[in-house]
Motif scaffolding. Structure first.
Motif, PDB file in Angstrom:
ATOM      1  N   ILE A 116       0.723  -1.210   0.154  1.00 56.26           N
ATOM      2  CA  ILE A 116      -0.122  -0.056   0.124  1.00 56.26           C
ATOM      3  C   ILE A 116       0.862   1.338  -0.064  1.00 56.26           C
ATOM      4  O   ILE A 116       0.630   2.254  -0.697  1.00 56.26           O
ATOM      5  CB  ILE A 116      -1.013  -0.040   1.026  1.00 56.26           C
ATOM      6  CG1 ILE A 116      -1.789  -1.088   1.023  1.00 56.26           C
ATOM      7  CG2 ILE A 116      -1.790   1.265   1.418  1.00 56.26           C
ATOM      8  CD1 ILE A 116      -2.664  -1.665   2.269  1.00 56.26           C
ATOM      9  N   PHE A 117       1.769   1.187   1.028  1.00 53.12           N
ATOM     10  CA  PHE A 117       2.848   2.642   0.908  1.00 53.12           C
ATOM     11  C   PHE A 117       3.667   2.721  -0.362  1.00 53.12           C
ATOM     12  O   PHE A 117       4.120   3.642  -0.622  1.00 53.12           O
ATOM     13  CB  PHE A 117       3.521   2.189   2.111  1.00 53.12           C
ATOM     14  CG  PHE A 117       2.710   2.612   3.526  1.00 53.12           C
ATOM     15  CD1 PHE A 117       2.141   3.866   3.632  1.00 53.12           C
ATOM     16  CD2 PHE A 117       2.657   1.485   4.319  1.00 53.12           C
ATOM     17  CE1 PHE A 117       1.320   3.994   4.859  1.00 53.12           C
ATOM     18  CE2 PHE A 117       1.640   2.010   5.309  1.00 53.12           C
ATOM     19  CZ  PHE A 117       1.373   2.993   5.542  1.00 53.12           C
ATOM     20  N   LEU A 118       4.158   1.382  -1.049  1.00 50.42           N
ATOM     21  CA  LEU A 118       4.756   1.449  -2.348  1.00 50.42           C
ATOM     22  C   LEU A 118       3.995   2.311  -3.062  1.00 50.42           C
ATOM     23  O   LEU A 118       4.704   2.908  -4.069  1.00 50.42           O
ATOM     24  CB  LEU A 118       5.241   0.036  -2.610  1.00 50.42           C
ATOM     25  CG  LEU A 118       6.252  -0.613  -1.622  1.00 50.42           C
ATOM     26  CD1 LEU A 118       6.560  -2.052  -2.083  1.00 50.42           C
ATOM     27  CD2 LEU A 118       7.731   0.205  -1.564  1.00 50.42           C
ATOM     28  N   ARG A 119       2.794   2.067  -3.164  1.00 48.98           N
ATOM     29  CA  ARG A 119       1.936   2.497  -4.348  1.00 48.98           C
ATOM     30  C   ARG A 119       1.700   4.034  -4.244  1.00 48.98           C
ATOM     31  O   ARG A 119       1.550   4.771  -4.870  1.00 48.98           O
ATOM     32  CB  ARG A 119       0.548   2.078  -4.200  1.00 48.98           C
ATOM     33  CG  ARG A 119       0.279   0.745  -4.772  1.00 48.98           C
ATOM     34  CD  ARG A 119      -1.234   0.350  -5.316  1.00 48.98           C
ATOM     35  NE  ARG A 119      -2.096   0.286  -4.085  1.00 48.98           N
ATOM     36  CZ  ARG A 119      -2.404  -0.820  -3.290  1.00 48.98           C
ATOM     37  NH1 ARG A 119      -1.828  -1.951  -3.679  1.00 48.98           N
ATOM     38  NH2 ARG A 119      -3.272  -0.771  -2.489  1.00 48.98           N
ATOM     39  N   LEU A 120       1.993   4.475  -2.825  1.00 46.44           N
ATOM     40  CA  LEU A 120       1.971   5.775  -2.560  1.00 46.44           C
ATOM     41  C   LEU A 120       3.208   6.461  -2.720  1.00 46.44           C
ATOM     42  O   LEU A 120       3.484   7.614  -2.406  1.00 46.44           O
ATOM     43  CB  LEU A 120       1.627   6.138  -1.070  1.00 46.44           C
ATOM     44  CG  LEU A 120       0.141   5.823  -0.566  1.00 46.44           C
ATOM     45  CD1 LEU A 120      -0.094   6.211   0.830  1.00 46.44           C
ATOM     46  CD2 LEU A 120      -0.883   6.924  -1.395  1.00 46.44           C
ATOM     47  N   GLY A 121       4.256   5.889  -3.028  1.00 46.48           N
ATOM     48  CA  GLY A 121       5.660   6.525  -3.483  1.00 46.48           C
ATOM     49  C   GLY A 121       6.726   6.181  -2.406  1.00 46.48           C
ATOM     50  O   GLY A 121       7.820   6.822  -2.358  1.00 46.48           O
ATOM     51  N   PHE A 122       6.339   5.538  -1.433  1.00 38.31           N
ATOM     52  CA  PHE A 122       7.323   5.175  -0.405  1.00 38.31           C
ATOM     53  C   PHE A 122       8.208   4.217  -0.870  1.00 38.31           C
ATOM     54  O   PHE A 122       8.042   3.247  -1.400  1.00 38.31           O
ATOM     55  CB  PHE A 122       6.912   4.869   0.843  1.00 38.31           C
ATOM     56  CG  PHE A 122       5.863   5.925   1.944  1.00 38.31           C
ATOM     57  CD1 PHE A 122       6.557   6.357   3.077  1.00 38.31           C
ATOM     58  CD2 PHE A 122       4.895   6.386   1.430  1.00 38.31           C
ATOM     59  CE1 PHE A 122       5.999   7.428   3.686  1.00 38.31           C
ATOM     60  CE2 PHE A 122       4.037   7.393   1.741  1.00 38.31           C
ATOM     61  CZ  PHE A 122       4.592   7.815   2.929  1.00 38.31           C
ATOM     62  N   ALA A 123       9.547   4.374  -0.328  1.00 39.63           N
ATOM     63  CA  ALA A 123      10.677   3.053  -0.582  1.00 39.63           C
ATOM     64  C   ALA A 123      10.794   2.451   0.650  1.00 39.63           C
ATOM     65  O   ALA A 123      10.613   2.935   1.830  1.00 39.63           O
ATOM     66  CB  ALA A 123      11.839   3.877  -1.136  1.00 39.63           C
ATOM     67  N   ILE A 124      11.382   1.103   0.640  1.00 42.35           N
ATOM     68  CA  ILE A 124      11.628   0.258   1.704  1.00 42.35           C
ATOM     69  C   ILE A 124      13.034   0.720   2.342  1.00 42.35           C
ATOM     70  O   ILE A 124      13.740   0.658   1.409  1.00 42.35           O
ATOM     71  CB  ILE A 124      11.348  -1.079   1.618  1.00 42.35           C
ATOM     72  CG1 ILE A 124       9.906  -1.244   1.259  1.00 42.35           C
ATOM     73  CG2 ILE A 124      11.955  -2.071   2.549  1.00 42.35           C
ATOM     74  CD1 ILE A 124       9.402  -2.819   0.795  1.00 42.35           C
ATOM     75  N   ALA A 125      13.188   0.636   3.519  1.00 42.98           N
ATOM     76  CA  ALA A 125      14.219   1.253   4.192  1.00 42.98           C
ATOM     77  C   ALA A 125      14.521  -0.136   5.353  1.00 42.98           C
ATOM     78  O   ALA A 125      13.549  -0.600   6.053  1.00 42.98           O
ATOM     79  CB  ALA A 125      14.557   2.580   4.674  1.00 42.98           C
TER      80      ALA A 125
END
Ligand code: DAH
Length: 330
Positions: A116-125
């Protein structure tokens, strides 16, 4: 047909007889070796013959008898051996199935959340699970004697008391902001540890997802919209959601998010959030007059338990495949 022709014919019958089964062998025995066998009948014809032929017939009958005995003996030996050998493996039988594992419900839910957050443009750290005091507490505005440390008591390493098992994924906020300048938009899923009594609702480790968005002019409205979007996507549009004021040392203003399932009158808290405290930005050499940010942190287990109706957190860590398998297709 005279007796000698008959003898010749019998011999060839003995030679050609098939003794492939117990029944065939028994018929053969009765016919050539039994008490009323055909050789005896043949022998009875001896009186119709004269001198030399009598002798010949005797020889024939002997030969036929020997052949018949030998053939029968061999056949019985083979039949007995067949009986004793185990049946050869049935090569057409399907093989034993390999037990396939299934994904752990915590992994399944973590992925649903990060998607869901990837769709909002967040990257995984990601960040370390063994963390120093500064990243886990001090830089997050929790100096040594800060009372908020008590809420997240954790496990320290005996050999170096400055090191601990991180009590929150918020340490990743600090690690990221130290090495990356805005705009920053990350989520950090991972395992965290707490010095807690193990019960149906708490454990000494669990998982969180941290979110951090730092840029110019990031506002509380951005935070609110992000959270509403998440709740709608993860739980569904029929869940109610409220954001109420709270306190965290590393955010100002701070809030907590509650959700309520349709038909229920109970609010359940799912995450903490707020605007990144200017002091935290400063600790990471980011100018709070130019940049602002929001952050949030939530557990993975609790929403997973809500979503799948799991009543005891300990079930998630017992690794009983009968439990885990239920989420294979989730
Ligand atoms: N770290 C907090 C905890 O473990 C959760 C949290 C609250 C994270 C507010 C945040 C935040 O980033 O802004 O309880």
């Amino acid at each position: 047909m005279d007796a000698l022709d008959r003898a010749r014919a019998l011999l060839s019958e003995v030679e050609q007889a098939k003794l492939a089964s117990a029944a065939e062998a028994e018929a053969f025995r009765l016919r050539f070796l039994g008490s009323k066998n055909e050789l005896k009948e043949l022998m009875a014809l001896i009186k119709t013959l004269s001198g030399e032929d009598k002798k010949k017939l005797g020889q024939w009958v002997n030969t036929i008898k020997q052949q018949a005995e030998e053939k029968y003996r061999q056949a019985m030996q083979q039949l007995r051996a067949l009986e004793e050998t185990p049946l050869p493996a049935d090569l057409t039988r399907p093989g034993w199935p390999h037990a396939l594992g299934s994904r752990h419900p915590v992994s399944v839910v973590r992925e649903q959340m990060t998607d869901i957050f990837l769709r909002l443009g967040f990257a995984i750290a990601t960040g370390p699970e063994i963390e120093d005091d500064w990243h886990n507490f001090t830089a997050l505005n929790m100096p040594e004697d800060h009372p908020a440390r008590d809420m997240t008591d954790t496990f320290y390493l005996r050999r170096n008391p400055d090191l601990m098992l991180r009590s929150q994924t918020s340490n990743v906020q600090i690690r990221i902001m130290q090495r990356q300048k805005p705009p920053i938009r990350i989520i950090a899923p991972g395992r965290v540890y707490r010095n807690e009594t193990i019960t149906y609702k708490s454990h000494v480790f669990f998982h969180q997802i941290e979110g951090l968005y730092v840029d110019e002019q990031v506002s509380f409205a951005d935070l609110k919209q992000t959270i509403l979007y998440f709740v709608r996507e993860f739980f569904g549009a029929d869940y109610a959601c409220r954001i109420r004021p709270s306190y965290f040392p590393f955010t100002e203003i701070s809030a907590e998010v509650d959700i309520r399932r349709p038909g229920s009158d109970q609010w359940l808290e799912i995450m903490g959030c707020g605007m990144v405290h200017p002091e935290v930005l400063r600790n990471c050499s980011i100018d709070p007059d130019r940049y602002s940010g929001f952050a949030f942190g939530m557990g993975i287990e609790r929403p997973a338990m809500l979503k799948y109706g799991i009543s005891d957190i300990r079930l998630l860590y017992e690794n009983d495949v009968r439990f885990l398998r239920q989420f294979a297709s989730a």
